[in-house]
Design a protein around this motif. Structure first.
Motif, PDB file in Angstrom:
ATOM      1  N   GLU A  58      -3.009 -14.799  -9.083  1.00  0.00           N
ATOM      2  CA  GLU A  58      -2.951 -14.740  -8.219  1.00  0.00           C
ATOM      3  C   GLU A  58      -1.968 -14.214  -7.495  1.00  0.00           C
ATOM      4  OE1 GLU A  58      -1.811 -18.773  -8.146  1.00  0.00           O
ATOM      5  OE2 GLU A  58      -3.674 -18.979  -9.496  1.00  0.00           O
ATOM      6  N   ALA A  59      -1.356 -12.958  -7.761  1.00  0.00           N
ATOM      7  CA  ALA A  59      -0.716 -12.665  -6.960  1.00  0.00           C
ATOM      8  C   ALA A  59      -1.700 -11.979  -5.762  1.00  0.00           C
ATOM      9  CB  ALA A  59      -0.352 -11.065  -7.818  1.00  0.00           C
ATOM     10  N   ALA A  60      -2.887 -11.617  -5.775  1.00  0.00           N
ATOM     11  CA  ALA A  60      -3.935 -11.254  -5.254  1.00  0.00           C
ATOM     12  C   ALA A  60      -3.942 -12.278  -4.068  1.00  0.00           C
ATOM     13  CB  ALA A  60      -5.030 -10.855  -5.840  1.00  0.00           C
ATOM     14  N   GLY A  69      -5.993  -6.713  -2.393  1.00  0.00           N
ATOM     15  CA  GLY A  69      -5.944  -7.702  -3.539  1.00  0.00           C
ATOM     16  C   GLY A  69      -7.211  -7.803  -4.262  1.00  0.00           C
ATOM     17  N   TRP A  70      -8.408  -8.125  -3.473  1.00  0.00           N
ATOM     18  CA  TRP A  70      -9.276  -8.453  -4.131  1.00  0.00           C
ATOM     19  C   TRP A  70     -10.775  -7.140  -4.224  1.00  0.00           C
ATOM     20  CZ3 TRP A  70      -8.716 -12.533  -6.611  1.00  0.00           C
ATOM     21  CH2 TRP A  70      -8.623 -13.354  -6.229  1.00  0.00           C
ATOM     22  N   ASN A 140       1.639   0.676  -6.061  1.00  0.00           N
ATOM     23  CA  ASN A 140       1.307   1.145  -5.575  1.00  0.00           C
ATOM     24  C   ASN A 140       1.198   1.357  -4.045  1.00  0.00           C
ATOM     25  OD1 ASN A 140      -1.351  -0.054  -4.891  1.00  0.00           O
ATOM     26  ND2 ASN A 140      -2.172  -0.064  -6.981  1.00  0.00           N
ATOM     27  N   ALA A 141       0.717   2.860  -3.840  1.00  0.00           N
ATOM     28  CA  ALA A 141       1.382   2.397  -2.592  1.00  0.00           C
ATOM     29  C   ALA A 141       0.402   2.338  -1.266  1.00  0.00           C
ATOM     30  CB  ALA A 141       1.379   3.996  -1.979  1.00  0.00           C
ATOM     31  N   GLY A 142      -0.753   1.412  -1.943  1.00  0.00           N
ATOM     32  CA  GLY A 142      -1.843   1.360  -0.960  1.00  0.00           C
ATOM     33  C   GLY A 142      -1.939   0.154  -1.134  1.00  0.00           C
ATOM     34  N   CYS A 143      -1.498  -0.901  -2.281  1.00  0.00           N
ATOM     35  CA  CYS A 143      -1.657  -2.663  -2.276  1.00  0.00           C
ATOM     36  C   CYS A 143      -0.289  -2.806  -2.932  1.00  0.00           C
ATOM     37  CB  CYS A 143      -3.303  -2.727  -3.147  1.00  0.00           C
ATOM     38  SG  CYS A 143      -3.261  -4.290  -3.067  1.00  0.00           S
ATOM     39  N   HIS A 144       0.570  -3.924  -2.967  1.00  0.00           N
ATOM     40  CA  HIS A 144       0.963  -4.237  -2.584  1.00  0.00           C
ATOM     41  C   HIS A 144       1.003  -5.593  -3.727  1.00  0.00           C
ATOM     42  CE1 HIS A 144       3.809  -0.976  -0.608  1.00  0.00           C
ATOM     43  NE2 HIS A 144       2.772  -1.006  -0.027  1.00  0.00           N
ATOM     44  N   PHE A 145       1.117  -5.217  -4.535  1.00  0.00           N
ATOM     45  CA  PHE A 145       1.111  -7.213  -5.116  1.00  0.00           C
ATOM     46  C   PHE A 145       2.520  -7.505  -6.167  1.00  0.00           C
ATOM     47  CE2 PHE A 145      -3.648  -5.605  -7.079  1.00  0.00           C
ATOM     48  CZ  PHE A 145      -4.001  -6.975  -6.588  1.00  0.00           C
ATOM     49  N   ARG A 146       2.928  -8.614  -5.855  1.00  0.00           N
ATOM     50  CA  ARG A 146       4.154  -8.934  -6.615  1.00  0.00           C
ATOM     51  C   ARG A 146       4.546  -8.356  -8.028  1.00  0.00           C
ATOM     52  NH1 ARG A 146       2.833 -12.413 -10.601  1.00  0.00           N
ATOM     53  NH2 ARG A 146       1.802 -14.322  -9.707  1.00  0.00           N
ATOM     54  N   PRO A 147       5.289  -7.838  -8.669  1.00  0.00           N
ATOM     55  CA  PRO A 147       5.209  -7.667  -9.859  1.00  0.00           C
ATOM     56  C   PRO A 147       5.028  -8.739 -11.196  1.00  0.00           C
ATOM     57  CG  PRO A 147       7.126  -7.002  -8.700  1.00  0.00           C
ATOM     58  CD  PRO A 147       6.607  -8.564  -7.643  1.00  0.00           C
ATOM     59  N   VAL A 148       4.335  -8.360 -12.198  1.00  0.00           N
ATOM     60  CA  VAL A 148       3.661  -9.148 -12.578  1.00  0.00           C
ATOM     61  C   VAL A 148       4.793 -10.209 -13.897  1.00  0.00           C
ATOM     62  CG1 VAL A 148       2.898  -9.218 -15.112  1.00  0.00           C
ATOM     63  CG2 VAL A 148       2.194  -7.584 -13.975  1.00  0.00           C
TER      64      VAL A 148
END
Length: 152
Positions: A58-60, A69-70, A140-148
């Motif tokens: 869902e975050a991706a 994300g993928w 991480n700096a490269g990919c900003h997923f929302r927090p779990v």
């Protein structure tokens, strides 16, 4: 000649049975462990591995650009099995070849070098959970997923 053919067929069937049984048992083990609460300290209390993966999917979906994300999932799918096997071997054999050529990583378990062979699947599963958390749960700096998301 018939005896050799019979022996060859029997060996082939035995090997096939062992391979199929191994795959089925591995799938059952992963299904069981994936529905247990994660052992990663940063994970929300009671969150299972499968719930974690669903949350990360869902975050991706909302990450920009979407390929980031993928791409993290693709990296986990491609590299996760290799890293989990190597890290488990490094943990079990800290003086072995893989330990000498592997960079230190907090995802490598410590203090398990004298583990029984019955403990190895649990050690391996712990590595899988930690690697998954490192790749998909941490910011991480490269990919900003929302927090779990916390479990309700």
């Amino acid at each position: 000649m018939k005896l050799i053919g019979l022996l060859f067929r029997m060996i082939t069937k035995t090997i096939s049975l062992v391979v199929i049984l191994t795959i089925v048992l591995a799938c059952l083990y992963i299904g069981y462990k994936g529905n247990q609460p994660m052992a990663v300290p940063q994970a929300p209390m009671g969150m299972t591995y499968f719930e974690f993966i669903q949350d990360r999917v869902e975050a991706a979906k909302v990450v920009r650009p979407a390929r980031c994300g993928w791409g993290m999932f693709l990296s986990l799918a491609a590299l996760g099995p290799v890293y989990s096997a190597v890290y488990t071997d490094v943990a079990l054999h800290p003086d072995g070849f893989w330990a000498k050529v592997t960079a230190p990583d907090p995802d490598i378990p410590v203090g398990v070098q004298n583990a029984s062979w019955l403990d190895v699947p649990g050690i391996w599963w712990g590595v899988v959970e930690r690697l998954s958390w490192t790749m998909l749960g941490k910011s991480n700096a490269g990919c900003h997923f929302r927090p779990v998301a916390s479990q309700q």
